[in-house]
Write a protein that holds these residues in place. Structure first.
Motif, PDB file in Angstrom:
ATOM      1  N   ILE A 252       4.869  -6.291  -6.980  1.00  0.00           N
ATOM      2  CA  ILE A 252       4.957  -7.717  -6.664  1.00  0.00           C
ATOM      3  C   ILE A 252       4.304  -8.013  -5.320  1.00  0.00           C
ATOM      4  CG2 ILE A 252       7.222  -7.575  -5.533  1.00  0.00           C
ATOM      5  CD1 ILE A 252       6.082 -10.353  -7.907  1.00  0.00           C
ATOM      6  N   TYR A 253       4.391  -7.049  -4.398  1.00  0.00           N
ATOM      7  CA  TYR A 253       3.720  -7.197  -3.113  1.00  0.00           C
ATOM      8  C   TYR A 253       2.208  -7.086  -3.275  1.00  0.00           C
ATOM      9  CZ  TYR A 253       8.322  -6.537  -0.940  1.00  0.00           C
ATOM     10  OH  TYR A 253       9.627  -6.670  -0.563  1.00  0.00           O
ATOM     11  N   ALA A 254       1.773  -6.195  -4.171  1.00  0.00           N
ATOM     12  CA  ALA A 254       0.336  -6.070  -4.434  1.00  0.00           C
ATOM     13  C   ALA A 254      -0.232  -7.378  -4.980  1.00  0.00           C
ATOM     14  CB  ALA A 254       0.085  -4.926  -5.419  1.00  0.00           C
ATOM     15  N   LEU A 255       0.526  -8.036  -5.858  1.00  0.00           N
ATOM     16  CA  LEU A 255       0.085  -9.328  -6.388  1.00  0.00           C
ATOM     17  C   LEU A 255       0.012 -10.369  -5.280  1.00  0.00           C
ATOM     18  CD1 LEU A 255      -0.665 -11.143  -8.735  1.00  0.00           C
ATOM     19  CD2 LEU A 255       1.769 -11.458  -9.211  1.00  0.00           C
ATOM     20  N   GLY A 256       1.005 -10.380  -4.394  1.00  0.00           N
ATOM     21  CA  GLY A 256       0.974 -11.307  -3.266  1.00  0.00           C
ATOM     22  C   GLY A 256      -0.210 -11.048  -2.351  1.00  0.00           C
ATOM     23  N   THR A 257      -0.556  -9.778  -2.157  1.00  0.00           N
ATOM     24  CA  THR A 257      -1.709  -9.437  -1.327  1.00  0.00           C
ATOM     25  C   THR A 257      -3.006  -9.945  -1.944  1.00  0.00           C
ATOM     26  OG1 THR A 257      -0.587  -7.463  -0.484  1.00  0.00           O
ATOM     27  CG2 THR A 257      -2.983  -7.528  -0.278  1.00  0.00           C
ATOM     28  N   VAL A 258      -3.143  -9.754  -3.255  1.00  0.00           N
ATOM     29  CA  VAL A 258      -4.359 -10.196  -3.938  1.00  0.00           C
ATOM     30  C   VAL A 258      -4.519 -11.709  -3.837  1.00  0.00           C
ATOM     31  CG1 VAL A 258      -5.474 -10.406  -6.201  1.00  0.00           C
ATOM     32  CG2 VAL A 258      -4.433  -8.236  -5.515  1.00  0.00           C
ATOM     33  N   THR A 259      -3.447 -12.457  -4.088  1.00  0.00           N
ATOM     34  CA  THR A 259      -3.546 -13.922  -4.031  1.00  0.00           C
ATOM     35  C   THR A 259      -3.865 -14.399  -2.619  1.00  0.00           C
ATOM     36  OG1 THR A 259      -1.144 -14.081  -3.708  1.00  0.00           O
ATOM     37  CG2 THR A 259      -1.966 -14.214  -5.958  1.00  0.00           C
ATOM     38  N   THR A 260      -3.307 -13.741  -1.609  1.00  0.00           N
ATOM     39  CA  THR A 260      -3.583 -14.123  -0.229  1.00  0.00           C
ATOM     40  C   THR A 260      -5.026 -13.817   0.147  1.00  0.00           C
ATOM     41  OG1 THR A 260      -1.276 -13.627   0.321  1.00  0.00           O
ATOM     42  CG2 THR A 260      -2.807 -13.885   2.154  1.00  0.00           C
ATOM     43  N   VAL A 261      -5.541 -12.679  -0.321  1.00  0.00           N
ATOM     44  CA  VAL A 261      -6.935 -12.328  -0.052  1.00  0.00           C
ATOM     45  C   VAL A 261      -7.873 -13.370  -0.652  1.00  0.00           C
ATOM     46  CG1 VAL A 261      -8.750 -10.669  -0.621  1.00  0.00           C
ATOM     47  CG2 VAL A 261      -6.551  -9.866   0.248  1.00  0.00           C
ATOM     48  N   VAL A 262      -7.558 -13.854  -1.851  1.00  0.00           N
ATOM     49  CA  VAL A 262      -8.388 -14.895  -2.456  1.00  0.00           C
ATOM     50  C   VAL A 262      -8.388 -16.152  -1.591  1.00  0.00           C
ATOM     51  CG1 VAL A 262      -8.624 -16.429  -4.449  1.00  0.00           C
ATOM     52  CG2 VAL A 262      -8.105 -14.013  -4.799  1.00  0.00           C
TER      53      VAL A 262
ATOM     54  N   PHE B 206       0.820  -1.218   0.000  1.00  0.00           N
ATOM     55  CA  PHE B 206       0.000   0.000   0.000  1.00  0.00           C
ATOM     56  C   PHE B 206       0.854   1.268   0.000  1.00  0.00           C
ATOM     57  CE2 PHE B 206      -2.942  -3.170   1.625  1.00  0.00           C
ATOM     58  CZ  PHE B 206      -4.105  -2.866   0.927  1.00  0.00           C
ATOM     59  N   GLN B 207       2.089   1.178  -0.495  1.00  0.00           N
ATOM     60  CA  GLN B 207       2.947   2.355  -0.539  1.00  0.00           C
ATOM     61  C   GLN B 207       2.539   3.311  -1.654  1.00  0.00           C
ATOM     62  OE1 GLN B 207       7.235   2.015   0.646  1.00  0.00           O
ATOM     63  NE2 GLN B 207       6.973  -0.022  -0.236  1.00  0.00           N
ATOM     64  N   GLY B 208       3.107   4.512  -1.565  1.00  0.00           N
ATOM     65  CA  GLY B 208       2.867   5.502  -2.586  1.00  0.00           C
ATOM     66  C   GLY B 208       3.694   5.235  -3.830  1.00  0.00           C
ATOM     67  N   PRO B 209       3.570   6.097  -4.853  1.00  0.00           N
ATOM     68  CA  PRO B 209       4.293   5.893  -6.118  1.00  0.00           C
ATOM     69  C   PRO B 209       5.804   5.841  -5.960  1.00  0.00           C
ATOM     70  CG  PRO B 209       2.551   7.521  -6.381  1.00  0.00           C
ATOM     71  CD  PRO B 209       2.643   7.238  -4.912  1.00  0.00           C
ATOM     72  N   GLU B 210       6.349   6.459  -4.942  1.00  0.00           N
ATOM     73  CA  GLU B 210       7.794   6.484  -4.739  1.00  0.00           C
ATOM     74  C   GLU B 210       8.270   5.345  -3.844  1.00  0.00           C
ATOM     75  OE1 GLU B 210       9.658   8.547  -6.385  1.00  0.00           O
ATOM     76  OE2 GLU B 210       7.862   9.458  -7.282  1.00  0.00           O
TER      77      GLU B 210
ATOM     78  N   VAL C  31       1.081   6.379   1.415  1.00  0.00           N
ATOM     79  CA  VAL C  31       0.073   5.317   1.463  1.00  0.00           C
ATOM     80  C   VAL C  31      -0.902   5.547   0.313  1.00  0.00           C
ATOM     81  CG1 VAL C  31      -1.752   4.232   2.801  1.00  0.00           C
ATOM     82  CG2 VAL C  31       0.282   5.102   3.969  1.00  0.00           C
ATOM     83  N   SER C  32      -1.090   4.536  -0.521  1.00  0.00           N
ATOM     84  CA  SER C  32      -2.005   4.654  -1.657  1.00  0.00           C
ATOM     85  C   SER C  32      -2.293   3.279  -2.225  1.00  0.00           C
ATOM     86  CB  SER C  32      -1.409   5.554  -2.746  1.00  0.00           C
ATOM     87  OG  SER C  32      -0.343   4.891  -3.397  1.00  0.00           O
ATOM     88  N   LEU C  33      -3.141   3.266  -3.262  1.00  0.00           N
ATOM     89  CA  LEU C  33      -3.444   2.036  -4.016  1.00  0.00           C
ATOM     90  C   LEU C  33      -2.716   2.037  -5.364  1.00  0.00           C
ATOM     91  CD1 LEU C  33      -7.294   1.773  -3.363  1.00  0.00           C
ATOM     92  CD2 LEU C  33      -5.465   0.512  -2.198  1.00  0.00           C
ATOM     93  N   HIS C  34      -1.650   2.817  -5.449  1.00  0.00           N
ATOM     94  CA  HIS C  34      -0.947   3.008  -6.719  1.00  0.00           C
ATOM     95  C   HIS C  34      -0.479   1.679  -7.310  1.00  0.00           C
ATOM     96  CE1 HIS C  34       1.796   4.723  -9.682  1.00  0.00           C
ATOM     97  NE2 HIS C  34       2.740   3.917  -9.216  1.00  0.00           N
ATOM     98  N   TRP C  35       0.091   0.818  -6.498  1.00  0.00           N
ATOM     99  CA  TRP C  35       0.684  -0.409  -7.021  1.00  0.00           C
ATOM    100  C   TRP C  35      -0.366  -1.448  -7.395  1.00  0.00           C
ATOM    101  CZ3 TRP C  35       5.187   0.580  -8.663  1.00  0.00           C
ATOM    102  CH2 TRP C  35       5.980   1.529  -8.010  1.00  0.00           C
ATOM    103  N   PHE C  36      -1.544  -1.331  -6.820  1.00  0.00           N
ATOM    104  CA  PHE C  36      -2.641  -2.189  -7.256  1.00  0.00           C
ATOM    105  C   PHE C  36      -3.139  -1.755  -8.631  1.00  0.00           C
ATOM    106  CE2 PHE C  36      -2.624  -2.749  -2.681  1.00  0.00           C
ATOM    107  CZ  PHE C  36      -2.826  -4.114  -2.551  1.00  0.00           C
ATOM    108  N   HIS C  37      -3.134  -0.456  -8.885  1.00  0.00           N
ATOM    109  CA  HIS C  37      -3.478   0.031 -10.227  1.00  0.00           C
ATOM    110  C   HIS C  37      -2.429  -0.427 -11.246  1.00  0.00           C
ATOM    111  CE1 HIS C  37      -6.871   2.385  -8.887  1.00  0.00           C
ATOM    112  NE2 HIS C  37      -6.122   3.051  -8.014  1.00  0.00           N
ATOM    113  N   LYS C  38      -1.163  -0.370 -10.850  1.00  0.00           N
ATOM    114  CA  LYS C  38      -0.104  -0.851 -11.732  1.00  0.00           C
ATOM    115  C   LYS C  38      -0.257  -2.345 -12.015  1.00  0.00           C
ATOM    116  CE  LYS C  38       2.487   2.749 -12.593  1.00  0.00           C
ATOM    117  NZ  LYS C  38       2.715   3.218 -13.991  1.00  0.00           N
ATOM    118  N   LEU C  39      -0.670  -3.075 -11.004  1.00  0.00           N
ATOM    119  CA  LEU C  39      -0.887  -4.509 -11.188  1.00  0.00           C
ATOM    120  C   LEU C  39      -2.014  -4.762 -12.183  1.00  0.00           C
ATOM    121  CD1 LEU C  39      -0.336  -7.450 -10.281  1.00  0.00           C
ATOM    122  CD2 LEU C  39      -1.991  -7.092  -8.445  1.00  0.00           C
ATOM    123  N   ALA C  40      -3.083  -3.961 -12.090  1.00  0.00           N
ATOM    124  CA  ALA C  40      -4.203  -4.121 -13.020  1.00  0.00           C
ATOM    125  C   ALA C  40      -3.793  -3.794 -14.447  1.00  0.00           C
ATOM    126  CB  ALA C  40      -5.363  -3.228 -12.590  1.00  0.00           C
TER     127      ALA C  40
END
Length: 280
Positions: free
Chosen positions: A246-256, A26-30, A40-49
């Motif tokens: 890569i952490y955002a992807l790990g978060t998504v798979t764990t949530v599933v 959930f880090q910011g763009p930097e 703190v943001s959803l930036h990396w989840f958008h990048k993952l999408a």
């Protein structure tokens, strides 16, 4: 207190890395791959999408989801049927049981290599029977719902079978006898008496089947053929992606995974309450 400290340290050792990945995703763009966090943001989840390079995460996600669902269905059906069959003395039943659970103690890489070799031999036989024109459109028998499905079932079926053995060992056959005395057919007895009683355990088997398939790597890597599941893509991305995506992807798979477990636990509790109401 000493035991409590040891237990707390064990829990932190087991689940600490997972929570670190959750936080850093959930880090910011930097943001980077380590602390301290930079915003703190959803930036990396958008990048993952948007996608990670040339890897199609969406397609890999769908493949893993479909494969996990099919594995879950086969695990539930075959485990319940095997549990019913083993309630009676079977000719060669002991050998069949040992063969089924042997994959739990055999190295997974050996099992997957054996499956891969079998399908390679199958490819050789098929190619020898095809004409030159047909060979142009033929790739391999290795695939998501052939070799990969078989490899995953060697991992999930023993768990399902052992659970059903435990369930039927304490199952009271008097319920079935009462149903037959009242004129119920074997199918009606199973549907209206046996299945509601073993329902929570069947849900547990389904959860095991899906979650074990969802994160399987060792067996899949050798037996899947020319496509990848999400865990394989994630493993490959760990050496190429150097951002919190890569952490955002790990978060998504764990949530599933947690979502599937939550649904399974909720369904099991609902079936248990329904069973108690029926008993009254």
């Amino acid at each position: 207190w000493p035991l409590a400290v040891v237990f707390a340290a064990f829990v932190l050792f087991m689940y600490g890395p997972m929570f670190v990945i959750f936080i850093l995703s959930f880090q910011g763009p930097e943001g980077g791959l380590t602390f301290p966090m930079r915003g703190v943001s959803l930036h990396w989840f958008h990048k993952l999408a948007e996608g990670l390079g040339t890897v199609d995460i969406g397609a890999a996600f769908q493949r893993s989801l479909l494969l996990g669902t099919v594995v879950m269905a086969f695990t539930v059906v075959l485990s319940v049927l095997a549990g019913l069959a083993f309630r009676k003395r079977l000719s060669g039943g002991n050998l069949l049981f040992y063969v089924t659970v042997a994959s739990l103690i055999m190295p997974s890489i050996i099992v997957s290599l054996g499956i891969k070799l079998q399908f390679r031999l199958l490819d050789t036989g098929i190619k020898s029977m095809l004409s030159e024109a047909m060979l142009e459109n033929y790739g391999t028998a290795l695939g998501l719902f052939s070799s990969a499905l078989g490899a995953h079932l060697t991992w999930t079926l023993p768990f399902g079978l052992l659970i059903m053995f435990a369930v039927f060992n304490r199952f009271n056959p008097a319920y079935e006898e009462a149903a037959r005395d009242l004129g119920a057919t074997p199918w009606q007895t199973f549907r209206h008496v046996v299945l509601p009683l073993i329902g929570p355990s069947v849900v547990g088997i389904g959860m095991f089947g899906f979650t074990l398939s969802w994160d399987e790597i060792a067996r899949t890597s050798q037996a899947i053929g020319d496509v990848n599941t999400l865990p394989l893509e994630l493993q490959g991305l760990t050496s190429t992606v150097t951002t919190p995506a890569i952490y955002a992807l790990g978060t998504v798979t764990t949530v599933v995974s947690f979502a599937v477990m939550g649904v399974a636990v909720g369904l099991a509790l609902w079936l248990g309450r329904r069973q108690k109401k029926g008993a009254r």
